[in-house]
Scaffold this motif. Structure first.
Motif, PDB file in Angstrom:
ATOM      1  N   THR A 104       0.813  -1.225   0.000  1.00  0.00           N
ATOM      2  CA  THR A 104       0.000   0.000   0.000  1.00  0.00           C
ATOM      3  C   THR A 104       0.843   1.271   0.000  1.00  0.00           C
ATOM      4  OG1 THR A 104      -0.145  -0.079   2.421  1.00  0.00           O
ATOM      5  CG2 THR A 104      -1.929  -1.126   1.176  1.00  0.00           C
ATOM      6  N   ALA A 105       2.172   1.136  -0.048  1.00  0.00           N
ATOM      7  CA  ALA A 105       3.064   2.297   0.044  1.00  0.00           C
ATOM      8  C   ALA A 105       3.346   2.890  -1.328  1.00  0.00           C
ATOM      9  CB  ALA A 105       4.371   1.895   0.718  1.00  0.00           C
ATOM     10  N   ARG A 106       3.151   4.193  -1.447  1.00  0.00           N
ATOM     11  CA  ARG A 106       3.457   4.906  -2.688  1.00  0.00           C
ATOM     12  C   ARG A 106       4.865   5.496  -2.615  1.00  0.00           C
ATOM     13  NH1 ARG A 106      -0.487   5.026  -6.116  1.00  0.00           N
ATOM     14  NH2 ARG A 106      -2.650   4.753  -5.438  1.00  0.00           N
ATOM     15  N   GLY A 107       5.549   5.474  -3.757  1.00  0.00           N
ATOM     16  CA  GLY A 107       6.909   5.982  -3.803  1.00  0.00           C
ATOM     17  C   GLY A 107       6.965   7.498  -3.814  1.00  0.00           C
ATOM     18  N   ARG A 108       8.186   8.008  -3.612  1.00  0.00           N
ATOM     19  CA  ARG A 108       8.421   9.447  -3.640  1.00  0.00           C
ATOM     20  C   ARG A 108       9.927   9.690  -3.706  1.00  0.00           C
ATOM     21  NH1 ARG A 108       6.908  12.585   1.562  1.00  0.00           N
ATOM     22  NH2 ARG A 108       8.521  13.959   0.727  1.00  0.00           N
TER      23      ARG A 108
END
Length: 325
Positions: free
Chosen positions: A311-315
């Motif tokens: 569920t983690a979005r990159g950045r």
């Protein structure tokens, strides 16, 4: 045994509420786990050697106080421990805490992950006001997952350096038995890779043609050369039961649930990880069976670890699995 799927996370049966506060720009945040209406019994299993904690002793057999009011999981490394003051203030305003004559002293256990780099700003740390807001907004269902709260600045797969890492985060899951429900939460900011139930790496050390396998990299012969950021990792986990256990039995459940870290994160519990598993339960009611609790807690925590990266979005140049959705 059955498990809760995506969107089915409901901790109402556990008597706990979970709240996040997020500093998106600074890439940090905190997460509070508190009783809905009162204190919890707690215990902990310390697995890694690089921990940062506050008021951990009330979760051991050596302390007078046999209950806690909240657990704070926070970014900011040791600086983030100051945010516990916000949880204390929220509790005191409501008369919740250990009674001491004219007032109460809330018992707030806190543990940190290192997220000062490589994402966001080194000077961004969770504040007491953020922790207060996390207490205020805490809920038992519909809990946000991924790059939120204490998982905002989390990364995984740093065995070859942070430039090859992927995004970690916060995940939760539920396992249900015939008479017992166990919920699990995990903030995954690990040195190692994260694997699915079949043992396949799903988030970890990136290479040109797939994953490079942290265990192979670290065990390949010559001692690895670590920079400062590779030595700052932690997975924090909480398992919560719907029925009470003694502090000693909760400690056994926390230790058993630690198996989930070693199954899903490779390697885990290293000298450069501050891994801790907390276990909490209600104070009163018919007691849970410690074996059943251990099995359910391990199963729920395995899924929570996986959910934390899925569920983690990159950045900031570090990709996340949720980017593909």
């Amino acid at each position: 045994m059955t498990g809760g799927g995506e969107g089915e996370i409901d901790f109402s049966a556990l008597g706990i509420a979970v709240g996040h506060a997020t500093d998106e720009e600074g890439a940090t945040g905190c997460t509070v786990i508190r009783g809905v209406s009162g204190p919890m019994r707690g215990a902990a299993a310390v697995i890694g050697r690089a921990t940062g904690t506050r008021d951990l002793l009330p979760l051991t057999m050596h302390h007078l106080v046999d209950r806690i009011d909240a657990i704070l999981l926070t970014g900011g490394s040791a600086y983030g421990l100051d945010a516990a003051a916000g949880v204390m203030r929220w509790m005191e305003e409501r008369g919740r805490g250990f009674p001491v004559g004219a007032g109460v002293v809330p018992i707030v256990t806190a543990a940190v992950v290192f997220d000062l780099q490589p994402l966001g700003s080194f000077s961004a740390r969770p504040t007491p006001d953020m922790a207060y807001d996390a207490c205020e907004s805490a809920r038992s269902a519909g809990i946000a997952q991924g790059s939120v709260g204490a998982g905002t600045g989390a990364t995984v797969g740093k065995a070859a350096g942070t430039e090859w890492a992927m995004k970690g985060g916060f995940g939760c899951a539920v396992a249900r038995g015939a008479t017992l429900v166990v919920g699990a939460m995990a903030v995954v900011n690990a040195l190692g890779d994260v694997r699915d139930a079949d043992g396949r790496i799903i988030a970890g050390v990136r290479g040109e043609k797939g994953f490079r396998d942290a265990v192979t990299l670290l065990g390949g012969g010559a001692p690895p050369s670590f920079d400062a950021l590779q030595m700052t990792n932690t997975t924090l986990a909480v398992v919560a039961l719907s029925a009470p256990l003694s502090r000693a039995d909760l400690g056994a459940v926390a230790e058993a649930a630690g198996a989930a870290l070693f199954r899903r994160i490779t390697p885990a519990g290293t000298a450069y990880d501050g891994d801790i598993v907390f276990a909490v339960s209600p104070l009163d009611g018919p007691p849970a069976d410690v074996m059943t609790a251990s099995v359910l807690a391990t199963a729920a925590l395995e899924r929570a670890i996986e959910r934390a990266v899925r569920t983690a979005r990159g950045r900031d140049g570090i990709p996340g699995l949720a980017d593909r959705q």
